[in-house]
Write a protein that holds these residues in place. Structure first.
Motif, PDB file in Angstrom:
ATOM      1  N   ALA C  37     -43.847  27.021 -44.153  1.00 24.76           N
ATOM      2  CA  ALA C  37     -44.096  27.400 -42.757  1.00 24.76           C
ATOM      3  C   ALA C  37     -44.848  26.297 -42.031  1.00 24.76           C
ATOM      4  N   VAL C  38     -45.836  25.737 -42.707  1.00 24.11           N
ATOM      5  CA  VAL C  38     -46.604  24.650 -42.086  1.00 24.11           C
ATOM      6  C   VAL C  38     -45.703  23.477 -41.745  1.00 24.11           C
ATOM      7  N   LEU C  39     -44.891  23.068 -42.741  1.00 17.72           N
ATOM      8  CA  LEU C  39     -44.009  21.918 -42.516  1.00 17.72           C
ATOM      9  C   LEU C  39     -43.067  22.169 -41.344  1.00 17.72           C
ATOM     10  N   VAL C  40     -42.477  23.345 -41.336  1.00 13.27           N
ATOM     11  CA  VAL C  40     -41.510  23.636 -40.274  1.00 13.27           C
ATOM     12  C   VAL C  40     -42.197  23.685 -38.918  1.00 13.27           C
ATOM     13  N   SER C  41     -43.392  24.265 -38.876  1.00 11.31           N
ATOM     14  CA  SER C  41     -44.089  24.317 -37.579  1.00 11.31           C
ATOM     15  C   SER C  41     -44.380  22.918 -37.081  1.00 11.31           C
ATOM     16  N   VAL C  42     -44.867  22.075 -37.978  1.00 10.27           N
ATOM     17  CA  VAL C  42     -45.143  20.686 -37.572  1.00 10.27           C
ATOM     18  C   VAL C  42     -43.875  20.051 -37.033  1.00 10.27           C
ATOM     19  N   PHE C  43     -42.800  20.250 -37.745  1.00  9.99           N
ATOM     20  CA  PHE C  43     -41.513  19.680 -37.357  1.00  9.99           C
ATOM     21  C   PHE C  43     -41.102  20.161 -35.966  1.00  9.99           C
ATOM     22  N   VAL C  44     -41.177  21.471 -35.763  1.00 10.76           N
ATOM     23  CA  VAL C  44     -40.727  22.030 -34.488  1.00 10.76           C
ATOM     24  C   VAL C  44     -41.631  21.571 -33.346  1.00 10.76           C
ATOM     25  N   VAL C  45     -42.929  21.631 -33.581  1.00  8.35           N
ATOM     26  CA  VAL C  45     -43.872  21.206 -32.539  1.00  8.35           C
ATOM     27  C   VAL C  45     -43.638  19.744 -32.179  1.00  8.35           C
ATOM     28  N   THR C  46     -43.481  18.910 -33.223  1.00 10.36           N
ATOM     29  CA  THR C  46     -43.237  17.483 -32.973  1.00 10.36           C
ATOM     30  C   THR C  46     -41.978  17.292 -32.151  1.00 10.36           C
ATOM     31  N   ALA C  47     -40.951  18.054 -32.499  1.00  9.11           N
ATOM     32  CA  ALA C  47     -39.688  17.880 -31.790  1.00  9.11           C
ATOM     33  C   ALA C  47     -39.831  18.276 -30.325  1.00  9.11           C
ATOM     34  N   ILE C  48     -40.489  19.400 -30.087  1.00  9.35           N
ATOM     35  CA  ILE C  48     -40.566  19.885 -28.709  1.00  9.35           C
ATOM     36  C   ILE C  48     -41.498  19.013 -27.870  1.00  9.35           C
ATOM     37  N   PHE C  49     -42.625  18.622 -28.448  1.00 11.17           N
ATOM     38  CA  PHE C  49     -43.598  17.875 -27.656  1.00 11.17           C
ATOM     39  C   PHE C  49     -43.545  16.379 -27.943  1.00 11.17           C
ATOM     40  N   ALA C  50     -42.364  15.906 -28.318  1.00  5.70           N
ATOM     41  CA  ALA C  50     -42.228  14.490 -28.694  1.00  5.70           C
ATOM     42  C   ALA C  50     -42.782  13.572 -27.614  1.00  5.70           C
ATOM     43  N   ALA C  51     -42.440  13.861 -26.364  1.00  6.65           N
ATOM     44  CA  ALA C  51     -42.864  12.968 -25.279  1.00  6.65           C
ATOM     45  C   ALA C  51     -44.377  12.867 -25.204  1.00  6.65           C
ATOM     46  N   GLN C  52     -45.057  13.978 -25.512  1.00  8.98           N
ATOM     47  CA  GLN C  52     -46.519  13.940 -25.428  1.00  8.98           C
ATOM     48  C   GLN C  52     -47.138  13.303 -26.659  1.00  8.98           C
ATOM     49  N   ILE C  53     -46.513  13.533 -27.804  1.00  4.36           N
ATOM     50  CA  ILE C  53     -47.122  13.070 -29.051  1.00  4.36           C
ATOM     51  C   ILE C  53     -46.904  11.573 -29.265  1.00  4.36           C
ATOM     52  N   ALA C  54     -45.726  11.084 -28.875  1.00  2.00           N
ATOM     53  CA  ALA C  54     -45.410   9.689 -29.162  1.00  2.00           C
ATOM     54  C   ALA C  54     -46.200   8.747 -28.262  1.00  2.00           C
ATOM     55  N   PRO C  55     -46.844   7.750 -28.863  1.00  2.00           N
ATOM     56  CA  PRO C  55     -47.631   6.806 -28.051  1.00  2.00           C
ATOM     57  C   PRO C  55     -46.763   5.875 -27.211  1.00  2.00           C
ATOM     58  N   ASP C  56     -45.549   5.530 -27.747  1.00  2.00           N
ATOM     59  CA  ASP C  56     -44.687   4.609 -26.991  1.00  2.00           C
ATOM     60  C   ASP C  56     -43.319   5.228 -26.783  1.00  2.00           C
ATOM     61  N   LYS C  57     -42.520   4.541 -25.971  1.00  2.00           N
ATOM     62  CA  LYS C  57     -41.135   4.979 -25.845  1.00  2.00           C
ATOM     63  C   LYS C  57     -40.378   4.513 -27.077  1.00  2.00           C
ATOM     64  N   PRO C  58     -39.446   5.321 -27.570  1.00  2.00           N
ATOM     65  CA  PRO C  58     -38.799   4.958 -28.830  1.00  2.00           C
ATOM     66  C   PRO C  58     -37.864   3.767 -28.715  1.00  2.00           C
TER      67      PRO C  58
END
Lengths: 334, 550, 302
Positions: C37-58
């Motif tokens: 559950a932890v892994l999946v939540s991290v995965f989903v959160v990262t995916a949804i909030f990618a723009a906020q979490i990522a320091p640079d543009k990919p």
């Protein structure tokens, strides 16, 4: 049981027919015309016309299908665009390598998976159980080619225990009557070659067998858990039989039935896994052949490869189902 | 007691010594070392006249020889099966004196009959043999055959070959040519045994899937030449095995066996070298050079840069590329210097023209185009294709060439710099073989595409002549001035005149900008330190005659 | 019989009362499921909030960051290093989660919806319709999953959208079988017979009763299908059938591009590889935990 066997055999026919229709439609769904896909971009108009005649592309669809079916039954899958050799010749040359690899992977999966699952069931709920479940889950979660890369790096490049590429050391001069290198080495009594061939099989087989290993472990564990609590096992124990005998005579024997079904199904996983694994080890089998064909958009090869592999898969499942029927008394009398 | 022991020991030692010496002098090939060399793929066929890929040439160069050759490691022409030659004043008649005492691997003698047999064989090729996929080099040098069955072929350069005694031939050409002699070093024009060619159906072939396929067994199982190695066997997907030619006319090989095996990926080849499964491998990726050098038992052998990587600019009806200003904008919009500095690991030099600096005819006075996005935008806005100018840009997948080790990487950097220069880039890709190269040659690979060229012999015509001597579908332009000067240079036999002509041609080309060259690059061989005497030729081959292991 | 069918056969369906409560109870006591559950939540959160979490543009290239032309490993400025074009690996991994999640959801949704429909119709209607549908499913199952996906992508052309469709189609027979089995098992249940006796239409029974009761194995299979979808995308990318723009920050493509740099800069392969393993593991753990939790056979044993 005879009725079951006959019924099962008859089932194969519509499946194979359906398969042929699927692939027939697929060729026509490819980008560009089917001719340009099968002949490649450099085909001259004269050649295209020739092919249209030969494969009947000018005729109505059902006639084309019949012609196609006839050529497929003769194992005429066309010519590879990349190598210009007949697809059936390449299959014939490459199949033994992949066959050996898949058998090796299966042996690995069963030899380790069955005992692992058995003991996990015995120690149900304890650390060993959880640990083995976790390991098997990781096995299913690693992409096969990633695992292959890691294994190759650790055991071949770093530790140097095993070779990195090929089926056999190029320096070894030995005969290959059957092209199944393991068999050939045994037949010709060349033990040095046998050892070398086995060394080349280990890493690819482990990488390829990782997923079947995980599944076999799980199913064995589930099957043993199931059987353990059956009445006849409890009776046997109550009778005072030593636990080992109970395990051997009752638990294992009955647990092996669902396990053997699974083994047949792994063939599909193994064959598709081979496409991803063989390239990492430059293993000259069907897998690397198909992988090159996919990269090069070599449609005749992809078509021939899919047909052959699917056919193989259907046959393996047929054999497994029939032997399952032979072994399983419940079906025997249905 | 001690005496007897001593005596026994002495006798044993003496016997052992004699035994060792005998074995050492035995001269059997099992005492000679074996070299295992890894290439990227299997050869296509082993009849050099019918192939144009380096994997096939690597094998045929070890077993066959031509009249002349390039001194290994250089681009200097030297005698090989011909000891000397002379040409008439009109340049159309060439006389070659042949080497005596040379035998083909099947025992037949090499003499004038064999030379004319080979020349006539090529000249008389017809039907499927005239397809570009079959006789690429013959067509490139000689233009056409006795009867041209295929459209697009020109009048043949070759006219006749006559024997003047056992060891002298006279070859007559239809026009004078400055490229005839240098081109004889190309592996396609090696001398092959007439007996074997006839016996094993070397002139049987057909077109399959639009490409040429030989149907005799010569090109697969019986290639026969005069070289220091003899063909032994070819197991497709596994290895080609060559053995020492013990009756070779020149310096015999030091190796007993030469095994060439295909390993598809650069990583696979490197790991096989690290693991000791091969002694050397070709086309080492530049990013791996540091790793190889850092290994105390390995070394890197470098080929001098003899290639050019460039961006084709395809012109055609209604294309924005027809406008010179747009082409100039492309040239200013590619960050070529940065790509060469960053992606070639010190093995690349910026290319400002289409021939490498080591070739005569290289000019230092060509127009240069340093990266300048603003200038590019200005040019675009004053051209027929305003900002953003849409272009289709193609790059190949599944390949690594010495001049372009990572095409996708080059592509992405160029895409970004072009977009910063007022272009809007649509990416397209296709696998190198069979699709990409064919599309580039046909001119169906978009407005811009990444491609390059490795030289085959030491002559500028091999570079700019191949590209720009006449109309080609790849570039799609008509420019009589460039066509004429290059044709004149190719036919000119005076060296000084040729150099001047080529210099002028290069200057004209870089003003016209049919494409934008960007890199000349070394290519690398990775090898064990105990491999000696193996020479990397600038034209992409490997010389095994003097090689030894250990 | 597929593996899925066999494994789902482990679950005998009963009336749902108490099943969910017990399931949840067992789930939270399963350490594997928690980790999943932890892994999946991290995965989903990262995916949804990618723009906020990522320091640079990919896709932001920075060639000057390269050292001697090589990609550089983790540093304080770039937590997971930079790739061969000077782009920030961490940002690319974060955006890559988005691609993987998207592909997984769409593929599973396609397989699930069409498969469920076909399977329940086949199971409930029976007879010729059942035979025809199931034979078609058999044909699809006769081609190993990856090869079938390859075939579909070869026909549709490479690209991320086509991959989603291909993997979705590949999942159809699995869900079809599952639903058919479930429907067949329930067809003769009391409450179904009762409903029919009252005169409720077949379609109504199907949608109101049978399908909801089949939810649990579908959920289990759904999470497992997510896991295989992510792995299959990586596999297809490895075979060159992935997104055609090489700059796409998709994990499978990143793994493939790192192939030539395995010896010089192995972290370029390790980073996306580990990302794939962790997210797939998460889904497998949850799916597994759910299966154990919903398995009535284990009821009352602990």
């Amino acid at each position: 049981m005879l009725r079951y066997v006959v019924r099962r055999l008859l089932l194969v026919v519509p499946i194979l027919l359906g398969l042929s229709i699927l692939v027939f439609v697929w060729v026509r769904a490819l980008p560009g015309s089917p001719i340009s896909s099968l002949l490649g971009e450099r085909a001259t108009p004269a050649l295209v016309a020739q092919y249209r005649e030969r494969y009947g592309y000018n005729e109505p669809v059902y006639k084309q299908y019949v012609k196609q079916l006839r050529s497929w039954s003769r194992a005429d899958f066309g010519t590879s665009i990349a190598t210009h050799r007949e697809v059936k010749d390449e299959i014939k040359q490459r199949f033994p390598a992949t066959a050996e690899l898949t058998v090796a992977a299966l042996i690995f999966a069963v030899a380790i998976g069955v005992p692992l699952g058995f003991f996990a069931a015995k120690k149900h709920g304890r650390l060993f159980d959880h640990a083995s479940l976790f390991i098997s889950l990781i096995g299913v979660s690693i992409p096969v080619f990633f695992l292959a890369i890691i294994l190759k790096y650790i055991f071949a490049v770093r530790l140097g225990w095993l070779p990195t590429v090929g089926r056999i050391d190029v320096l070894i001069e030995t005969k290959h009557p059957t092209n199944f290198y393991v068999l050939d080495a045994i037949i010709t009594g060349d033990w040095h070659a046998l050892w070398d061939v086995l060394k080349h099989l280990i890493l690819p087989a482990v990488a390829l067998g990782s997923i079947p290993l995980a599944i076999v472990t799980r199913i064995t564990r589930a099957a043993v858990l199931d059987v353990q609590n059956e009445d006849y096992v409890r009776t046997a124990r109550a009778k005072g039989l030593p636990p080992l005998t109970v395990d051997r005579r009752h638990v294992l024997r009955n647990a092996l039935l669902p396990i053997s079904t699974i083994i047949g199904l792994q063939a599909g996983l193994l064959l598709s896994g081979a496409v991803l694994t063989e390239t990492v080890f430059a293993f000259p089998g069907l897998g690397s052949w198909l992988r090159d064909a996919i990269f090069n958009r070599d449609y005749p090869v992809i078509q021939g490869g899919i047909l052959f592999v699917a056919f193989l898969f259907v046959m393996v499942n047929l054999i497994v189902d029939i032997s399952y029927a032979i072994i399983n008394p419940r079906i025997r009398y249905s | 007691m001690r005496g007897i022991v001593l005596k026994t020991g002495f006798i044993t030692a003496a016997c052992a010594a004699v035994l060792l010496v005998t074995l050492g002098l035995g001269g059997s090939s099992s005492a000679r070392p074996t070299l295992i060399y890894a290439g990227a793929a299997d050869p296509t066929y082993l009849d050099p006249g019918l192939v144009s890929d380096g994997e096939s040439f690597r094998v045929t160069e070890a077993i066959m020889e031509g009249l002349v050759y390039l001194k290994p490691g250089t681009t200097q022409l030297r005698p090989r099966l011909a000891t000397k030659w002379a040409t008439s004043s009109d340049g159309k008649t060439w006389t070659f004196w042949l080497r005596r005492g040379v035998k083909f691997h099947d025992g037949t003698t090499f003499a004038s009959g064999a030379v004319c047999y080979n020349f006539n064989r090529w000249y008389n090729w017809s039907g499927p043999f005239q397809d570009a996929s079959a006789t690429y080099y013959y067509q490139a040098i000689y233009g056409g055959f006795k009867h041209n069955d295929v459209s697009g072929l020109g009048p043949p350069l070759f006219r006749s070959c006559a024997k003047k005694g056992k060891y002298k031939v006279v070859i007559k050409l239809n026009r004078k040519s400055g490229t005839f002699l240098p081109s004889l070093v190309i592996s396609s024009f090696a001398m092959q045994s007439p007996k074997a060619l006839a016996q094993y159906g070397a002139d049987e072939g057909e077109l399959r899937n639009g490409s040429f396929v030989p149907t005799g067994s010569y090109a697969f199982q019986h290639p026969t030449g005069t070289g220091p190695f003899k063909f032994k066997s070819w197991t497709v997907g596994e290895k080609v095995e060559l053995v020492r030619n013990n009756s070779y006319w020149g310096n015999k090989a030091k190796l007993g066996r030469l095994i060439i095996r295909p390993i598809g990926t650069t990583t696979g080849r490197l790991q096989a070298l690290q693991n000791g499964e091969v002694n050397a491998y070709d086309l080492a990726a530049p990013q791996d050079v540091a790793t190889i050098k850092g290994n105390s038992s390995l070394k890197v052998i470098t080929r001098a840069p003899f290639n050019v990587a460039y961006v084709t600019i395809h012109q055609g009806t209604g294309s924005p590329m027809n406008d010179l200003k747009v082409r100039q904008a492309v040239a200013y919009g590619l960050n070529r210097q940065q790509v060469v500095d960053s992606f070639y690991f010190g093995a690349g030099k910026l290319a400002d023209e289409f021939i490498p600096p080591s070739l005569p005819g290289w000019s230092s006075k060509v127009q240069k185009y340093p990266y300048n996005p603003n200038k590019a935008k200005q040019l675009l806005n004053s051209s027929s294709c305003h900002v953003p100018c849409h272009v289709d840009f193609w790059y190949p997948t599944n390949v690594s060439r010495p001049y372009m080790p990572d095409p996708a990487r080059n592509f992405q950097a160029f895409q970004a710099s072009l977009e910063a220069s007022g272009f809007s880039v649509t990416p397209h890709s296709a696998p190198w073989r069979p699709t990409y190269v064919a599309k580039v040659n046909d001119g169906t690979a978009g407005d811009l595409n990444l491609i390059g060229w490795s030289g085959d012999y030491g002559d500028p015509d091999n570079f700019v002549g191949t590209f720009f001597k006449s109309f080609s579908a790849q570039f799609g332009f008509q420019n009589p001035a460039i066509f004429n000067i290059l044709t004149k240079a190719a036919n000119e036999t005076s060296v000084t005149k040729r150099i001047a002509l080529y210099k002028k041609a290069n200057e004209m080309i870089m003003k016209y900008l049919p494409g934008v060259p960007y890199a000349h690059s070394n290519s690398f061989i990775g090898a064990q330190k105990r491999v000696h005497g193996m020479v990397a030729t600038p034209v992409g081959g490997t010389w095994f005659q003097g090689a030894t292991v250990g | 019989m597929s593996v899925a069918e066999l494994e789902s056969a482990e679950i005998v369906l009963e009336a749902p009362s108490g099943l969910w409560r017990e399931a949840r109870h067992r789930l939270v006591r399963n350490p594997g499921a928690i980790v999943g559950a932890v892994l999946v939540s991290v995965f989903v959160v990262t995916a949804i909030f990618a723009a906020q979490i990522a320091p640079d543009k990919p896709n932001e290239q920075n060639l000057s960051l390269l050292q001697n032309g090589q990609a550089v490993g983790p540093s304080s400025a770039h937590w997971l290093g930079i790739d061969t074009l000077g782009r920030d690996e961490f940002s690319r991994i974060v955006y890559g989660a988005r691609f993987s999640l998207l592909v997984g959801i769409v593929a599973v949704a396609i397989g699930l919806s069409i498969g469920m429909l076909l399977g329940s119709i086949a199971g409930y209607a029976g007879g010729l319709l059942d035979s025809v549908i199931m034979r078609a499913m058999d044909v699809m199952l006769s081609i190993p999953q990856l090869l079938l996906a390859i075939g579909i992508v070869a026909a549709l052309g490479p690209g991320l959208g086509k991959i989603m469709v291909a993997i979705g189609i590949v999942n159809i027979p699995i869900f079809a079988r599952l639903l058919r089995g479930s429907v067949l098992a329930q067809k003769e249940n009391d409450f179904v017979l009762a409903a029919r006796a009252i005169g409720v239409r077949r379609r109504g029974i199907l949608f109101a009763h049978i399908i909801p009761n089949s939810i649990s194995p579908v959920i289990v299979q759904g999470t497992l299908a997510m896991a295989t979808a992510i792995i299959d995308v990586a596999g297809l990318g490895f075979l060159g059938l992935g997104p055609q723009d090489p700059a796409t920050p998709e994990w499978g493509t990143m793994l493939t591009n790192a192939n030539d740099y395995l010896v010089s800069t192995p972290f370029l392969a390790i980073v996306p590889g580990v990302a794939i393993v962790l997210s797939v593991l998460g889904f497998n753990l949850i799916g597994d935990g759910l299966r154990e939790a919903l398995d009535p056979k284990l009821r009352g044993r602990h």
